[in-house]
Structure formats: structure tokens, C-alpha cells
Design a protein around this motif. Structure first.
Motif, mmCIF file in Angstrom:
data_model
loop_
_atom_site.group_PDB
_atom_site.id
_atom_site.type_symbol
_atom_site.label_atom_id
_atom_site.label_comp_id
_atom_site.label_asym_id
_atom_site.label_seq_id
_atom_site.Cartn_x
_atom_site.Cartn_y
_atom_site.Cartn_z
ATOM 1 N N HIS A 184 5.156 -1.168 -0.952
ATOM 2 C CA HIS A 184 4.821 0.070 -0.253
ATOM 3 C C HIS A 184 5.158 1.313 -1.080
ATOM 4 N N LEU A 185 6.252 1.242 -1.834
ATOM 5 C CA LEU A 185 6.622 2.394 -2.657
ATOM 6 C C LEU A 185 5.583 2.705 -3.733
ATOM 7 N N LEU A 186 4.746 1.753 -4.053
ATOM 8 C CA LEU A 186 3.698 2.002 -5.030
ATOM 9 C C LEU A 186 2.685 3.036 -4.555
ATOM 10 N N HIS A 187 2.468 3.099 -3.226
ATOM 11 C CA HIS A 187 1.325 3.910 -2.781
ATOM 12 C C HIS A 187 1.448 4.536 -1.395
ATOM 13 N N ARG A 188 2.420 4.138 -0.555
ATOM 14 C CA ARG A 188 2.392 4.635 0.822
ATOM 15 C C ARG A 188 3.756 4.777 1.469
ATOM 16 N N ALA A 189 4.819 4.799 0.690
ATOM 17 C CA ALA A 189 6.165 4.927 1.238
ATOM 18 C C ALA A 189 6.940 5.991 0.484
ATOM 19 N N VAL A 190 8.097 6.357 1.050
ATOM 20 C CA VAL A 190 8.949 7.375 0.445
ATOM 21 C C VAL A 190 10.396 7.021 0.762
ATOM 22 N N ASP A 191 11.283 7.322 -0.148
ATOM 23 C CA ASP A 191 12.706 7.120 0.100
ATOM 24 C C ASP A 191 13.220 8.239 1.010
ATOM 25 N N VAL A 192 14.135 7.895 1.916
ATOM 26 C CA VAL A 192 14.625 8.886 2.872
ATOM 27 C C VAL A 192 15.344 10.033 2.163
ATOM 28 N N ALA A 193 15.926 9.781 0.986
ATOM 29 C CA ALA A 193 16.569 10.864 0.239
ATOM 30 C C ALA A 193 15.552 11.892 -0.235
ATOM 31 N N ASP A 194 14.357 11.453 -0.589
ATOM 32 C CA ASP A 194 13.300 12.392 -0.971
ATOM 33 C C ASP A 194 12.798 13.173 0.244
ATOM 34 N N VAL A 195 12.761 12.521 1.399
ATOM 35 C CA VAL A 195 12.417 13.235 2.636
ATOM 36 C C VAL A 195 13.420 14.350 2.886
ATOM 37 N N LEU A 258 -5.272 -2.271 -2.764
ATOM 38 C CA LEU A 258 -4.541 -1.249 -2.021
ATOM 39 C C LEU A 258 -5.520 -0.489 -1.135
ATOM 40 N N ASP A 259 -5.087 -0.209 0.092
ATOM 41 C CA ASP A 259 -5.988 0.415 1.058
ATOM 42 C C ASP A 259 -5.897 1.933 1.093
ATOM 43 N N ARG A 260 -4.786 2.507 0.536
ATOM 44 C CA ARG A 260 -4.597 3.952 0.615
ATOM 45 C C ARG A 260 -3.607 4.407 -0.435
ATOM 46 N N VAL A 261 -3.643 5.709 -0.727
ATOM 47 C CA VAL A 261 -2.626 6.348 -1.568
ATOM 48 C C VAL A 261 -2.306 7.692 -0.930
ATOM 49 N N TYR A 262 -1.031 7.915 -0.658
ATOM 50 C CA TYR A 262 -0.619 9.196 -0.093
ATOM 51 C C TYR A 262 -0.407 10.220 -1.206
ATOM 52 N N ASP A 263 -0.908 11.424 -0.983
ATOM 53 C CA ASP A 263 -0.886 12.490 -1.969
ATOM 54 C C ASP A 263 -0.006 13.635 -1.464
ATOM 55 N N PRO A 275 9.448 14.203 -5.638
ATOM 56 C CA PRO A 275 10.167 12.976 -5.298
ATOM 57 C C PRO A 275 10.641 12.248 -6.551
ATOM 58 N N VAL A 276 11.825 11.668 -6.465
ATOM 59 C CA VAL A 276 12.398 11.003 -7.636
ATOM 60 C C VAL A 276 12.779 9.546 -7.375
ATOM 61 N N ARG A 277 12.828 9.152 -6.113
ATOM 62 C CA ARG A 277 13.321 7.812 -5.793
ATOM 63 C C ARG A 277 12.143 6.881 -5.475
ATOM 64 N N GLY A 278 11.321 6.665 -6.492
ATOM 65 C CA GLY A 278 10.155 5.806 -6.339
ATOM 66 C C GLY A 278 10.429 4.380 -6.760
ATOM 67 N N ILE A 279 9.374 3.678 -7.158
ATOM 68 C CA ILE A 279 9.481 2.257 -7.458
ATOM 69 C C ILE A 279 10.395 1.999 -8.649
ATOM 70 N N ARG A 280 10.362 2.830 -9.667
ATOM 71 C CA ARG A 280 11.223 2.598 -10.825
ATOM 72 C C ARG A 280 12.694 2.757 -10.456
ATOM 73 N N ARG A 281 12.993 3.708 -9.597
ATOM 74 C CA ARG A 281 14.380 3.873 -9.150
ATOM 75 C C ARG A 281 14.831 2.644 -8.361
ATOM 76 N N LEU A 282 13.956 2.125 -7.508
ATOM 77 C CA LEU A 282 14.287 0.916 -6.754
ATOM 78 C C LEU A 282 14.559 -0.253 -7.694
ATOM 79 N N LEU A 283 13.722 -0.404 -8.707
ATOM 80 C CA LEU A 283 13.905 -1.493 -9.655
ATOM 81 C C LEU A 283 15.202 -1.346 -10.429
#
Length: 292
Positions: A184-195, A258-263, A275-283
Motif C-alpha cells: 500500500h505504501l507504494l501507491h495509496r498509503a501514508v505513514d501517520v507521522a507524515d500526516v 495497481l488500481d490507483r495512485v494518490y497525488d 512526506p518522508v516515511r515511505g516504502i524505503r523508510r519502512l524497508l
């Protein structure tokens, strides 16, 4: 010796509704760190909740709103409540309380309202045809359930209120199993810290109004949408080969479509959201043995 935080005057009083919840507590903590005097209100006690009570009760609203400069309204019934809570309850909590809160906040002199909405309001518009849906603020919402309907109705109330207002449509940001969260972080999610960081920025930029998506960071461009629907793995291999390799090393599925990408470009331009806490940060975090 006093600290810098103790010496400087608060930026103002900010009321955070839903301050014991995941998003509300993160917003409260970030606003406190940014120098605001935070007053939280929630039905459930919590670290940031100074007023415990139901916002449907006017004395609770008035106690929370006293001397407030900014109101951050995060309290709501959410998507998991659909089917378990009556539609009338959704309207009472998500719409009627918002109307009453806005009325009281305006009369008591609040100068700004920040409303926490959801990208879920796009509803049926998120369903792809021959390509992934590029989800920016120009996409017309097509609510699919009572949650979407009531969040969208509350957005309209906020946009029409007499004080400066901004709405953040936040993407998916709740805990999930790591492989699911990673996808989900690839295209349609966000970390709560970025929120939370977005909330601080939106509160500080007093002249910014309107509605903004809060998601990402995501590695795609709009011109990728056709290919993402046909062969997302190939696009990922081109855009983020290191991420694809990390997925395979962990035995996590690489999405084939993938069905969508949030912009979130509009939020970046309007108030500097990055935002800084994406997929690479998770990895990185999970490689170091830390939880996501």
C-alpha cells in the motif's frame, strides 16, 4: 536552566478532537512539538486528552473550544464502523457534530479550522477502467457508503464555515501486516507521522484554504497509469529496482497491477508538504529490526 521550548511563547491554543485516537494523538504530539498549546478532546482518556466527553454534548464542546485559536477536527466514525453502526449514528457523529463544532468555534473566536477527512471519499471514482486512477483533487468524489457520504458532507460544512479552513484528505494509515502495508505504501498509503507533519504545516500556513490529498511518498508519475494497470512490476523495476529486490528478498509479493495512485502535489505546493516515511523508510526500519 530553562529550555528553548520553555522560554518561547506558545504559537497559540489548538484544540484537537479525537485526540486519543491514532491520527488525533499523532497530530496533538506534533503540534505540541511545534510550539502550540494543545487541548485534546475525546470520549476516551489519552495522553493528549484534557477534556474527556462526547462532542455531541455542548458543555464538552465549549470546554474544549475555550480560547482556541485553531480547531483540528479529527474525531469521527470511520470506515470499519460501516455496517456495525446505524447510518443515523454516522450522520449524527460525522455531520451534525461537525456543524455544531463549527458554529461554536466561530462564535467563540477561533480563527482557523483544520478538518481531517479521507481519500475514501473518492469512492467509486477509484475504480480503474483501462489504467490506474491518478487521484488528485480534481477527481470528482463518488461516495460508495455512509462513511464516504458523511465525510464529504462534513467537508462541505468546513468549506462553507465563516473562518479560514483547510481539509486534509488523508490516505490509508492504519497498522497492517508488513507485506500488505508495504504494498500500500507504494501507491495509496501514508505513514501517520507524515500526516501529523502535514497537519502542523496546514495549521501554520494561515492563508492556505481548500482541500488537499495527504499521501506518499510514491515513486510514480501520471504517465505511468496505463502501464501500472497492465504490468506494475515492470514499472516498479524501472522506477525503484532496489525496492523490488527488497520485496523479493523478504518473500513479499511484488504487485502485478495497481488500481490507483494518490497525488499530494497540491499540498506540496500550497504548504510545503514533503512526506518522508515511505516504502524505503519502512524497508530500512524493518531491516534494522524495528517495527513499522
Amino acid at each position: 536552566m530553562s529550555t528553548e521550548r520553555e522560554r518561547r511563547a506558545p504559537a497559540g491554543v489548538v484544540v484537537v478532537t479525537g485526540s486519543s485516537g491514532r491520527v488525533g494523538s499523532a497530530l496533538a504530539a506534533a503540534l505540541d512539538a511545534a510550539g502550540w498549546a494543545v487541548r485534546g478532546v475525546d470520549r476516551t482518556p489519552g495522553r493528549w486528552t484534557g477534556v474527556v466527553g462526547d462532542l455531541r454534548d455542548r458543555p464538552v464542546r465549549l470546554a474544549a473550544l475555550r480560547s482556541a485559536d485553531i480547531v483540528v477536527h479529527a474525531a469521527a466514525l470511520h470506515a470499519p464502523h460501516v455496517g456495525r453502526v446505524a447510518d443515523a449514528e454516522f450522520r449524527a457523529v460525522n455531520v451534525d457534530v461537525t456543524a455544531e463544532l463549527l458554529d461554536d468555534a466561530t462564535r467563540l473566536g477561533a480563527r482557523r479550522v483544520l478538518y481531517i477527512s479521507s481519500t475514501s471519499v473518492y469512492g467509486h471514482a477509484l475504480v480503474p477502467n483501462d489504467r490506474a486512477v491518478w487521484v488528485n483533487e480534481q477527481l470528482t468524489p463518488l461516495p460508495r457508503d455512509i462513511y464516504d457520504e458523511t465525510k464529504l458532507a462534513a467537508e462541505a460544512l468546513v468549506a462553507a464555515c465563516a473562518v479560514s479552513s483547510v481539509t486534509l484528505r488523508i490516505a490509508r494509515c492504519f497498522p497492517e501486516p508488513l507485506p500488505v502495508l508495504a504494498g500500500h505504501l507504494l501507491h495509496r498509503a501514508v505513514d501517520v507521522a507524515d500526516v501529523a507533519a502535514a497537519g502542523v504545516l496546514a495549521a501554520a500556513h494561515a492563508t492556505v484554504t481548500g482541500t488537499f490529498n495527504i499521501s506518499g511518498p510514491h515513486p510514480f508519475r501520471r504517465e505511468d497509469c496505463l502501464a501500472l494497470h497492465r504490468d506494475a512490476g515492470a514499472v516498479l523495476a524501472d522506477r525503484v529496482p532496489d525496492v523490488v529486490a527488497a520485496f523479493r528478498d523478504r518473500g513479499w509479493p511484488v504487485p502485478g497491477r495497481l488500481d490507483r495512485v494518490y497525488d499530494s502535489t497540491a499540498a506540496a505546493h500550497a504548504f510545503g508538504y514533503r512526506p518522508v516515511r515511505g516504502i524505503r523508510r519502512l524497508l530500512r526500519d524493518t531491516a534494522d529490526g524495528r517495527s513499522a
